[in-house]
Motif scaffolding. Sequence first.
Motif, PDB file in Angstrom:
ATOM      1  N   THR A  72       5.513   6.941   0.605  1.00 24.15           N
ATOM      2  CA  THR A  72       6.011   5.652   0.536  1.00 24.15           C
ATOM      3  C   THR A  72       5.285   4.382   0.329  1.00 24.15           C
ATOM      4  OG1 THR A  72       8.060   4.485   2.004  1.00 24.15           O
ATOM      5  CG2 THR A  72       5.992   5.691   3.344  1.00 24.15           C
ATOM      6  N   THR A  73       5.888   3.230   0.733  1.00 25.12           N
ATOM      7  CA  THR A  73       4.975   2.206   0.554  1.00 25.12           C
ATOM      8  C   THR A  73       5.361   1.060   1.417  1.00 25.12           C
ATOM      9  OG1 THR A  73       6.510   0.830  -0.967  1.00 25.12           O
ATOM     10  CG2 THR A  73       4.915   2.022  -1.935  1.00 25.12           C
ATOM     11  N   GLU A  74       4.396   0.314   2.123  1.00 24.26           N
ATOM     12  CA  GLU A  74       4.546  -0.905   3.131  1.00 24.26           C
ATOM     13  C   GLU A  74       3.778  -1.850   2.889  1.00 24.26           C
ATOM     14  OE1 GLU A  74       3.409   1.468   6.510  1.00 24.26           O
ATOM     15  OE2 GLU A  74       1.524   0.830   6.661  1.00 24.26           O
ATOM     16  N   GLU A  75       4.075  -3.030   3.369  1.00 24.26           N
ATOM     17  CA  GLU A  75       3.290  -4.252   3.228  1.00 24.26           C
ATOM     18  C   GLU A  75       1.921  -4.048   4.315  1.00 24.26           C
ATOM     19  OE1 GLU A  75       5.721  -7.717   3.586  1.00 24.26           O
ATOM     20  OE2 GLU A  75       5.846  -7.601   1.359  1.00 24.26           O
ATOM     21  N   VAL A  76       0.851  -4.564   3.946  1.00 23.63           N
ATOM     22  CA  VAL A  76      -0.376  -4.951   4.813  1.00 23.63           C
ATOM     23  C   VAL A  76      -0.357  -6.087   5.095  1.00 23.63           C
ATOM     24  CG1 VAL A  76      -2.674  -4.739   4.807  1.00 23.63           C
ATOM     25  CG2 VAL A  76      -1.495  -3.010   3.061  1.00 23.63           C
ATOM     26  N   LYS A 110      -3.419   5.919   4.078  1.00 20.25           N
ATOM     27  CA  LYS A 110      -2.808   4.756   3.452  1.00 20.25           C
ATOM     28  C   LYS A 110      -3.878   4.455   2.348  1.00 20.25           C
ATOM     29  CE  LYS A 110      -0.056   3.253   7.295  1.00 20.25           C
ATOM     30  NZ  LYS A 110      -0.125   2.055   8.385  1.00 20.25           N
ATOM     31  N   GLU A 111      -3.677   3.939   1.223  1.00 25.30           N
ATOM     32  CA  GLU A 111      -4.578   3.406   0.374  1.00 25.30           C
ATOM     33  C   GLU A 111      -5.325   2.471   0.737  1.00 25.30           C
ATOM     34  OE1 GLU A 111      -4.138   4.219  -4.076  1.00 25.30           O
ATOM     35  OE2 GLU A 111      -2.231   3.971  -3.432  1.00 25.30           O
ATOM     36  N   TYR A 112      -4.690   1.421   1.532  1.00 25.79           N
ATOM     37  CA  TYR A 112      -5.126   0.097   2.311  1.00 25.79           C
ATOM     38  C   TYR A 112      -4.618  -0.181   3.687  1.00 25.79           C
ATOM     39  CZ  TYR A 112      -6.307  -1.781  -2.401  1.00 25.79           C
ATOM     40  OH  TYR A 112      -6.763  -1.731  -3.802  1.00 25.79           O
ATOM     41  N   ASP A 133      -1.589  10.773  -4.055  1.00 25.73           N
ATOM     42  CA  ASP A 133      -0.390  11.436  -3.640  1.00 25.73           C
ATOM     43  C   ASP A 133      -0.473  12.781  -3.863  1.00 25.73           C
ATOM     44  OD1 ASP A 133      -1.139  11.510  -6.726  1.00 25.73           O
ATOM     45  OD2 ASP A 133       0.816  11.579  -7.222  1.00 25.73           O
ATOM     46  N   ARG A 134      -1.921  13.273  -4.113  1.00 29.50           N
ATOM     47  CA  ARG A 134      -2.053  14.789  -3.911  1.00 29.50           C
ATOM     48  C   ARG A 134      -2.500  15.236  -2.645  1.00 29.50           C
ATOM     49  NH1 ARG A 134      -5.287  16.804  -8.881  1.00 29.50           N
ATOM     50  NH2 ARG A 134      -4.452  18.756  -8.164  1.00 29.50           N
ATOM     51  N   LEU A 135      -2.656  14.254  -1.598  1.00 25.45           N
ATOM     52  CA  LEU A 135      -2.919  14.899  -0.279  1.00 25.45           C
ATOM     53  C   LEU A 135      -2.175  15.968   0.359  1.00 25.45           C
ATOM     54  CD1 LEU A 135      -3.732  11.310   1.176  1.00 25.45           C
ATOM     55  CD2 LEU A 135      -5.343  13.289   1.449  1.00 25.45           C
ATOM     56  N   PRO A 136      -1.024  16.015   0.205  1.00 22.41           N
ATOM     57  CA  PRO A 136      -0.087  17.160   0.888  1.00 22.41           C
ATOM     58  C   PRO A 136      -0.568  18.426   0.145  1.00 22.41           C
ATOM     59  CG  PRO A 136       1.326  15.338   0.565  1.00 22.41           C
ATOM     60  CD  PRO A 136       0.099  14.929  -0.074  1.00 22.41           C
ATOM     61  N   GLU A 137      -0.631  18.368  -1.123  1.00 19.94           N
ATOM     62  CA  GLU A 137      -0.936  19.598  -2.059  1.00 19.94           C
ATOM     63  C   GLU A 137      -2.358  20.088  -1.649  1.00 19.94           C
ATOM     64  OE1 GLU A 137      -2.236  19.961  -6.758  1.00 19.94           O
ATOM     65  OE2 GLU A 137      -0.918  18.657  -6.438  1.00 19.94           O
ATOM     66  N   ALA A 138      -3.280  19.126  -1.534  1.00 19.55           N
ATOM     67  CA  ALA A 138      -4.756  19.600  -1.096  1.00 19.55           C
ATOM     68  C   ALA A 138      -4.587  20.285   0.197  1.00 19.55           C
ATOM     69  CB  ALA A 138      -5.720  18.237  -1.434  1.00 19.55           C
ATOM     70  N   PHE A 139      -4.026  19.561   1.122  1.00 19.78           N
ATOM     71  CA  PHE A 139      -3.721  20.170   2.671  1.00 19.78           C
ATOM     72  C   PHE A 139      -3.204  21.638   2.579  1.00 19.78           C
ATOM     73  CE2 PHE A 139      -1.022  20.774   6.027  1.00 19.78           C
ATOM     74  CZ  PHE A 139      -2.114  21.096   6.916  1.00 19.78           C
ATOM     75  N   THR A 175       0.930  -1.129  -0.015  1.00 17.69           N
ATOM     76  CA  THR A 175       0.093  -0.057   0.203  1.00 17.69           C
ATOM     77  C   THR A 175       1.043   1.413   0.034  1.00 17.69           C
ATOM     78  OG1 THR A 175      -1.692   1.156   1.296  1.00 17.69           O
ATOM     79  CG2 THR A 175      -0.220   0.114   2.506  1.00 17.69           C
ATOM     80  N   ASN A 176       0.348   2.353  -0.680  1.00 21.98           N
ATOM     81  CA  ASN A 176       1.111   3.573  -0.566  1.00 21.98           C
ATOM     82  C   ASN A 176       0.704   4.317   0.803  1.00 21.98           C
ATOM     83  OD1 ASN A 176       2.367   3.995  -2.882  1.00 21.98           O
ATOM     84  ND2 ASN A 176       0.412   4.161  -3.997  1.00 21.98           N
ATOM     85  N   VAL A 177       1.520   5.107   1.191  1.00 20.87           N
ATOM     86  CA  VAL A 177       1.550   5.631   2.662  1.00 20.87           C
ATOM     87  C   VAL A 177       2.098   7.047   2.568  1.00 20.87           C
ATOM     88  CG1 VAL A 177       1.862   5.686   5.278  1.00 20.87           C
ATOM     89  CG2 VAL A 177       1.572   3.427   3.874  1.00 20.87           C
ATOM     90  N   ILE A 178       1.308   8.078   3.224  1.00 17.17           N
ATOM     91  CA  ILE A 178       2.099   9.352   3.354  1.00 17.17           C
ATOM     92  C   ILE A 178       2.342   9.639   4.805  1.00 17.17           C
ATOM     93  CG2 ILE A 178       1.958  11.988   3.134  1.00 17.17           C
ATOM     94  CD1 ILE A 178       0.008  11.206   0.701  1.00 17.17           C
TER      95      ILE A 178
END
Length: 347
Positions: free
Chosen positions: A41-45, A113-115, A325-331, A20-23
Motif C-alpha cells: 500500500t502507500t501512505e504519506e510521509v 517502508k521505502e521512506y 515489492d518482493r519482500l513477502p516472496e523473499a521471506f 512511500t510504499n508500505v508492506i
Amino acid sequence: MDYKPMDMFQHHTRHQMLQTNVIILKTRPVGLPKVSDFQLTTEEVPALRAGEVLLKAVYISVDPYLRGKMSGTKVPRFEVGQAIASKVIAEVVDSNNDNFSQGEFVSHYLDWKEYQLSDGMGLVKVDATAAPLTTALGVLGITGLSAYFALLDIGQPKVGETLVVSGAAGAVGSIAGQLGKLMGCRVVGLVGTDEKAALITSKFGFDEAINYRTTPDLPAALAAACPQGVDIYFDNVGGPISDAVLASLNPYGRVAACGAIANYNDTEPALSPSMLPLVVYKFLTIRGFLIADYAARFPEGLAQLALWLKQGKLTYAETIVQGFDRLPEAFIGLFAGQNEGKMIVKI
C-alpha cells in the motif's frame, strides 16, 4: 554490493509531501505464509520535525523469527493492518537531528517502508567504507552475533570436539560452523540440497556435510560423519532432524537451541520423542537462545567478528533479492530453503 548515495535526494524539500510504499500484514498466516497474507500500500510521509531524520531503505533483512511475530506467538507481535518491521539499512536523505547527516547510512529495526521518519533513537551508523553495507545485516550484525554468542556461551567448544550444525548453509548456521572450526572442532553440517552441501564444505570449511533430504538413514549418516559422537549441537531447525542429532550426543553434550524453522509453520504442536531420559543419563545441557539477552556484549562480539572477517578467517554468503515489492516472496522463500547464507532484499 556497493551502494552510492542519492544525488541530494532529487531536490526533495522539507515542505513537499512524500508518498512511500508500505508492506502491511493483511491477515495472520496459517501454516506456510502466502503472498496474499501481505498487502502493498502507500501512505504519506509527514513533514520533517525538529530532531527527526528522513530515511530511505536500502537493504531489508528477512528472517525466520518474523513468522512468530506474524502469528502473534512472539512478543511484540505484528498487528493486522500495520507495517511489518525487521532490521533495515537506510540512508539519511534529510536531517533535522544534529547526530545524523545527509548521506550517512544507519541500521535499526524499521518498518517495511521505502521512506520513513525516525527520531534517531536506536539508529546505529554503518560505515560503508569498512565493509560492504550488507554485512551489517549478516556476519557483522544480529546474524553473526547469534552464531558467536550461542556457540561460545552455550556450546563452549573445545579443541578436538565434534560440532553438528543444522541449517548449516543458512545465515547463522554457516557462521556457527566456521566459528567451530576456528575453535578447533570437527564440524559437520546438515543441509537440504547437494549444492548447499558443496557450499559448506568448499566455502565455509565444514569437514563434512549431510543432505538430510536424500539420506535414507540420518542416524547412520551421523554415526559415519561423527565417529567420536557429537559433543555440541547448534540447532537452527528443530523437528525430526534434531531428534536424530540429540540421540547422537555424547555424555555432557551441549545443545544451543537457536531456532526451529521446521516447526514455525505448524498448525498443531509438534510432539517429538521424549528426550528426558537421554538428558538425565547423558548429563546433557539444552539451552534456548535469544540474541536480545546479549545486547550488553554486542560491542565485544562485533569487534571479534570484524577482526576475523578482516583477517580472512571468516567468510559469508548472501542471497539478495531485488525490489521492495518482493519482500513477502523473499521471506516465504526462507521456508523452502531458497537462501544461501543471509537473505536480503535490495530496495
